[in-house]
Motif scaffolding. Structure first.
Motif, PDB file in Angstrom:
ATOM      1  N   LEU A  85       1.317  -1.328  -0.333  1.00  0.00           N
ATOM      2  CA  LEU A  85      -0.213   0.118  -0.297  1.00  0.00           C
ATOM      3  C   LEU A  85       0.555   1.405   0.036  1.00  0.00           C
ATOM      4  CD1 LEU A  85      -2.084   1.554   0.108  1.00  0.00           C
ATOM      5  CD2 LEU A  85      -2.647   1.329   2.794  1.00  0.00           C
ATOM      6  N   LYS A  86       1.916   1.248   0.980  1.00  0.00           N
ATOM      7  CA  LYS A  86       2.429   2.241   0.792  1.00  0.00           C
ATOM      8  C   LYS A  86       3.603   1.811  -0.750  1.00  0.00           C
ATOM      9  CE  LYS A  86       3.836   2.703   5.556  1.00  0.00           C
ATOM     10  NZ  LYS A  86       5.252   2.479   6.596  1.00  0.00           N
ATOM     11  N   LEU A  87       3.706   1.764  -1.212  1.00  0.00           N
ATOM     12  CA  LEU A  87       5.003   1.786  -2.986  1.00  0.00           C
ATOM     13  C   LEU A  87       3.279   2.200  -3.751  1.00  0.00           C
ATOM     14  CD1 LEU A  87       6.628  -1.623  -2.506  1.00  0.00           C
ATOM     15  CD2 LEU A  87       8.182   0.509  -2.599  1.00  0.00           C
ATOM     16  N   ALA A  88       1.967   1.539  -3.427  1.00  0.00           N
ATOM     17  CA  ALA A  88       1.589   2.075  -3.854  1.00  0.00           C
ATOM     18  C   ALA A  88       1.006   3.788  -4.334  1.00  0.00           C
ATOM     19  CB  ALA A  88       0.120   1.581  -4.337  1.00  0.00           C
ATOM     20  N   CYS A  89       1.090   4.154  -3.165  1.00  0.00           N
ATOM     21  CA  CYS A  89       0.915   5.379  -2.198  1.00  0.00           C
ATOM     22  C   CYS A  89       2.197   6.438  -3.701  1.00  0.00           C
ATOM     23  CB  CYS A  89       0.502   5.817  -1.312  1.00  0.00           C
ATOM     24  SG  CYS A  89      -1.305   5.231  -0.393  1.00  0.00           S
ATOM     25  N   ILE A  90       2.888   6.118  -2.811  1.00  0.00           N
ATOM     26  CA  ILE A  90       4.335   6.957  -3.767  1.00  0.00           C
ATOM     27  C   ILE A  90       4.249   6.984  -4.857  1.00  0.00           C
ATOM     28  CG2 ILE A  90       7.208   6.998  -4.368  1.00  0.00           C
ATOM     29  CD1 ILE A  90       5.995   7.982  -0.852  1.00  0.00           C
ATOM     30  N   SER A  91       3.670   5.475  -5.665  1.00  0.00           N
ATOM     31  CA  SER A  91       3.208   5.836  -6.783  1.00  0.00           C
ATOM     32  C   SER A  91       2.695   6.836  -7.998  1.00  0.00           C
ATOM     33  CB  SER A  91       3.295   4.413  -7.655  1.00  0.00           C
ATOM     34  OG  SER A  91       4.369   3.286  -7.353  1.00  0.00           O
ATOM     35  N   LEU A  92       1.546   6.761  -6.878  1.00  0.00           N
ATOM     36  CA  LEU A  92       0.322   7.818  -7.388  1.00  0.00           C
ATOM     37  C   LEU A  92       1.462   9.854  -7.120  1.00  0.00           C
ATOM     38  CD1 LEU A  92      -2.404   6.378  -4.984  1.00  0.00           C
ATOM     39  CD2 LEU A  92      -1.661   7.033  -7.644  1.00  0.00           C
ATOM     40  N   ILE A  93       2.045   9.371  -5.870  1.00  0.00           N
ATOM     41  CA  ILE A  93       2.585  10.711  -6.168  1.00  0.00           C
ATOM     42  C   ILE A  93       4.122  11.026  -7.406  1.00  0.00           C
ATOM     43  CG2 ILE A  93       4.101  12.279  -4.672  1.00  0.00           C
ATOM     44  CD1 ILE A  93       3.561  10.807  -1.986  1.00  0.00           C
ATOM     45  N   LEU A  94       4.685  10.082  -7.506  1.00  0.00           N
ATOM     46  CA  LEU A  94       5.570  10.167  -8.900  1.00  0.00           C
ATOM     47  C   LEU A  94       4.856  10.417 -10.285  1.00  0.00           C
ATOM     48  CD1 LEU A  94       8.197   7.818  -8.353  1.00  0.00           C
ATOM     49  CD2 LEU A  94       8.072  10.308  -7.815  1.00  0.00           C
ATOM     50  N   LEU A  95       3.327   9.618  -9.908  1.00  0.00           N
ATOM     51  CA  LEU A  95       2.686  10.055 -11.390  1.00  0.00           C
ATOM     52  C   LEU A  95       2.187  11.644 -11.596  1.00  0.00           C
ATOM     53  CD1 LEU A  95       0.544   6.888 -11.695  1.00  0.00           C
ATOM     54  CD2 LEU A  95       2.669   7.576 -13.275  1.00  0.00           C
ATOM     55  N   GLY A  96       1.852  11.604  -9.912  1.00  0.00           N
ATOM     56  CA  GLY A  96       1.633  12.884 -10.387  1.00  0.00           C
ATOM     57  C   GLY A  96       2.323  14.120 -10.479  1.00  0.00           C
ATOM     58  N   VAL A  97       3.731  13.681 -10.009  1.00  0.00           N
ATOM     59  CA  VAL A  97       5.089  14.385 -10.411  1.00  0.00           C
ATOM     60  C   VAL A  97       5.227  14.064 -12.404  1.00  0.00           C
ATOM     61  CG1 VAL A  97       7.456  14.988 -10.664  1.00  0.00           C
ATOM     62  CG2 VAL A  97       5.995  14.894  -8.306  1.00  0.00           C
ATOM     63  N   ILE A  98       4.449  13.553 -12.550  1.00  0.00           N
ATOM     64  CA  ILE A  98       5.267  13.410 -14.440  1.00  0.00           C
ATOM     65  C   ILE A  98       3.911  14.480 -15.072  1.00  0.00           C
ATOM     66  CG2 ILE A  98       5.400  11.449 -15.826  1.00  0.00           C
ATOM     67  CD1 ILE A  98       6.594   9.455 -14.453  1.00  0.00           C
ATOM     68  N   GLY A  99       2.251  13.997 -14.211  1.00  0.00           N
ATOM     69  CA  GLY A  99       1.689  14.638 -14.888  1.00  0.00           C
ATOM     70  C   GLY A  99       2.070  15.877 -14.700  1.00  0.00           C
ATOM     71  N   LEU A 100       2.377  16.680 -13.698  1.00  0.00           N
ATOM     72  CA  LEU A 100       2.922  17.973 -13.674  1.00  0.00           C
ATOM     73  C   LEU A 100       3.402  18.417 -14.429  1.00  0.00           C
ATOM     74  CD1 LEU A 100       2.355  18.301 -10.122  1.00  0.00           C
ATOM     75  CD2 LEU A 100       0.953  19.587 -12.058  1.00  0.00           C
ATOM     76  N   LYS A 101       4.804  17.164 -14.977  1.00  0.00           N
ATOM     77  CA  LYS A 101       5.493  17.572 -15.941  1.00  0.00           C
ATOM     78  C   LYS A 101       5.156  17.740 -17.279  1.00  0.00           C
ATOM     79  CE  LYS A 101      10.770  17.867 -17.579  1.00  0.00           C
ATOM     80  NZ  LYS A 101      10.012  18.688 -18.549  1.00  0.00           N
ATOM     81  N   LEU A 102       4.265  16.871 -17.742  1.00  0.00           N
ATOM     82  CA  LEU A 102       4.299  17.044 -19.009  1.00  0.00           C
ATOM     83  C   LEU A 102       3.110  17.534 -19.016  1.00  0.00           C
ATOM     84  CD1 LEU A 102       3.917  12.760 -19.742  1.00  0.00           C
ATOM     85  CD2 LEU A 102       5.991  14.378 -20.282  1.00  0.00           C
ATOM     86  N   ALA A 103       2.606  18.511 -18.244  1.00  0.00           N
ATOM     87  CA  ALA A 103       1.298  19.223 -18.498  1.00  0.00           C
ATOM     88  C   ALA A 103       1.894  20.509 -19.391  1.00  0.00           C
ATOM     89  CB  ALA A 103       0.684  19.149 -17.396  1.00  0.00           C
ATOM     90  N   PRO A 104       1.148  20.952 -19.992  1.00  0.00           N
ATOM     91  CA  PRO A 104       1.224  22.416 -20.475  1.00  0.00           C
ATOM     92  C   PRO A 104       1.261  23.360 -19.099  1.00  0.00           C
ATOM     93  CG  PRO A 104      -0.392  21.950 -21.447  1.00  0.00           C
ATOM     94  CD  PRO A 104      -0.282  21.022 -20.194  1.00  0.00           C
ATOM     95  N   HIS A 105       2.368  24.750 -19.263  1.00  0.00           N
ATOM     96  CA  HIS A 105       1.977  25.887 -18.849  1.00  0.00           C
ATOM     97  C   HIS A 105       2.251  26.892 -19.583  1.00  0.00           C
ATOM     98  CE1 HIS A 105       5.804  24.296 -18.430  1.00  0.00           C
ATOM     99  NE2 HIS A 105       6.800  25.428 -17.892  1.00  0.00           N
TER     100      HIS A 105
END
Length: 105
Positions: A85-105
């Motif tokens: 569960l902890k690994l899954a939650c950290i994975s979600l945080i990292l997916l959010g980081v990747i999403g922010l990087k890919l999103a246009p600003h």
């Protein structure tokens, strides 16, 4: 270059967060000094990255990478517990980081 600054800032964020544990409540002078240096570098690099990145994006990525990295260092270096569960939650945080990087600003 702003993304390089932000990535370095996140690594130093991990350094000072883990350093807090090694400083033993700031009772160990060398570990405390390294912790403060990492903190200073982390904040300085975040400030440099924020010159050209939106502050919300920069801060979210900085804290996300810092949290994930600190979690992994705590597990690998300090014996903090790992669970699926902890690994899954950290994975979600990292997916959010990747999403922010890919999103246009």
């Amino acid at each position: 270059m702003n993304w390089v600054y932000l990535t370095l800032a996140a690594f130093f964020e991990i350094g000072w967060a883990v350093g807090l544990k090694y400083s033993d409540g700031f009772r160990r002078p060398l570990a405390s000094t390294i912790t403060f240096l990492c903190l200073l570098l982390s904040i300085s690099l975040l400030g440099m990255a924020a010159r050209s990145l939106p502050i919300g994006t920069a801060y979210a990525i900085w804290t996300g990478l810092g949290a994930a990295g600190t979690f992994l260092c705590g597990s690998l270096l300090l014996g903090d517990t790992l669970s699926p569960l902890k690994l899954a939650c950290i994975s979600l945080i990292l997916l959010g980081v990747i999403g922010l990087k890919l999103a246009p600003h």
